[in-house]
Design a protein around this motif. Structure first.
Motif, PDB file in Angstrom:
ATOM      1  N   ALA A  60       0.833  -1.204   0.000  1.00  0.00           N
ATOM      2  CA  ALA A  60       0.000   0.000   0.000  1.00  0.00           C
ATOM      3  C   ALA A  60       0.869   1.256   0.000  1.00  0.00           C
ATOM      4  CB  ALA A  60      -0.927  -0.007   1.217  1.00  0.00           C
ATOM      5  N   LEU A  61       1.970   1.238   0.753  1.00  0.00           N
ATOM      6  CA  LEU A  61       2.877   2.386   0.788  1.00  0.00           C
ATOM      7  C   LEU A  61       3.585   2.561  -0.556  1.00  0.00           C
ATOM      8  CD1 LEU A  61       4.262   1.807   4.363  1.00  0.00           C
ATOM      9  CD2 LEU A  61       2.927   3.797   3.624  1.00  0.00           C
ATOM     10  N   GLN A 106       1.634   4.345  -3.043  1.00  0.00           N
ATOM     11  CA  GLN A 106       1.487   5.786  -2.801  1.00  0.00           C
ATOM     12  C   GLN A 106       2.667   6.588  -3.343  1.00  0.00           C
ATOM     13  OE1 GLN A 106       0.700   6.525   1.343  1.00  0.00           O
ATOM     14  NE2 GLN A 106      -1.133   5.253   1.343  1.00  0.00           N
ATOM     15  N   GLY A 107       3.636   5.920  -3.967  1.00  0.00           N
ATOM     16  CA  GLY A 107       4.715   6.637  -4.625  1.00  0.00           C
ATOM     17  C   GLY A 107       5.989   6.810  -3.825  1.00  0.00           C
ATOM     18  N   TYR A 108       6.164   6.035  -2.778  1.00  0.00           N
ATOM     19  CA  TYR A 108       7.427   6.112  -2.045  1.00  0.00           C
ATOM     20  C   TYR A 108       8.553   5.563  -2.921  1.00  0.00           C
ATOM     21  CZ  TYR A 108       5.111   7.553   2.197  1.00  0.00           C
ATOM     22  OH  TYR A 108       4.401   8.274   3.123  1.00  0.00           O
ATOM     23  N   HIS A 149       5.777  -3.206  -7.857  1.00  0.00           N
ATOM     24  CA  HIS A 149       5.757  -1.744  -7.861  1.00  0.00           C
ATOM     25  C   HIS A 149       7.057  -1.132  -8.392  1.00  0.00           C
ATOM     26  CE1 HIS A 149       1.971  -1.495  -5.631  1.00  0.00           C
ATOM     27  NE2 HIS A 149       2.416  -2.504  -4.906  1.00  0.00           N
TER      28      HIS A 149
END
Length: 161
Positions: free
Chosen positions: A67-68, A71-73, A108
């Motif tokens: 999930a993190l 978010q684009g980390y 990701h």
């Protein structure tokens, strides 16, 4: 547990990177050490954009890391500890966490720092936790590796050396 053969990790200015840490809650003293090591690494590399999220245990690390990452980390550091007991639970949790975190990185295309201690006993965990009496600092090492990997991914994406 030798600690032998570890590469020298070059500290660089990572102040432009956005980093998330997801940390299990079991084994408070060990987890405090791992988180402390991760925070030391972030400070040393100049990272100011970071978020820390706590989860119940190591099994829950991959879903929150995913999930993190969504978010684009630029990097997600997963910290946890699993200590062998008398049942196969150890194997299931270790395999699920490892496989899940690898999947997060691949799905990701994000740097994932693997700071999950998989130990036979408490003493091994304390030796790796980055506490004042520890021989190793796996929280720092996992964070450093994630930052270096994030930098490498950025250069691959832009085609720069």
């Amino acid at each position: 547990m030798s600690g032998e053969g570890a590469p020298d990790q070059e500290v660089f200015d990572a102040s432009g990177l956005k980093v998330a840490i997801v940390a299990a809650s079991w084994h408070t003293q060990v987890m405090d050490g791992l988180l402390g090591g991760a925070q030391r690494a972030l400070a040393e590399y100049g990272v100011t954009q970071h978020r820390t999220v706590r989860v119940p245990g190591t099994f829950e690390l991959p879903v929150v890391a995913s999930a993190l990452a969504a978010q684009g980390y630029d990097a997600v550091v997963a910290l946890g500890v699993v200590i062998r007991g008398g049942t196969p639970h150890f194997d299931y949790v270790c395999n699920a966490a490892t496989d899940g975190l690898v999947r997060v990185g691949l799905d990701h295309t994000v740097a994932v720092g693997f700071g999950v201690l998989t130990c036979d006993n408490d003493q091994q965990a304390f030796e790796r936790a980055g506490l004042p009496h520890s021989r190793e600092d796996k929280g720092y090492e996992a964070t450093s590796a994630a930052l270096l990997t994030a930098r490498t991914l950025a250069s691959v994406r832009t085609g720069t050396p």
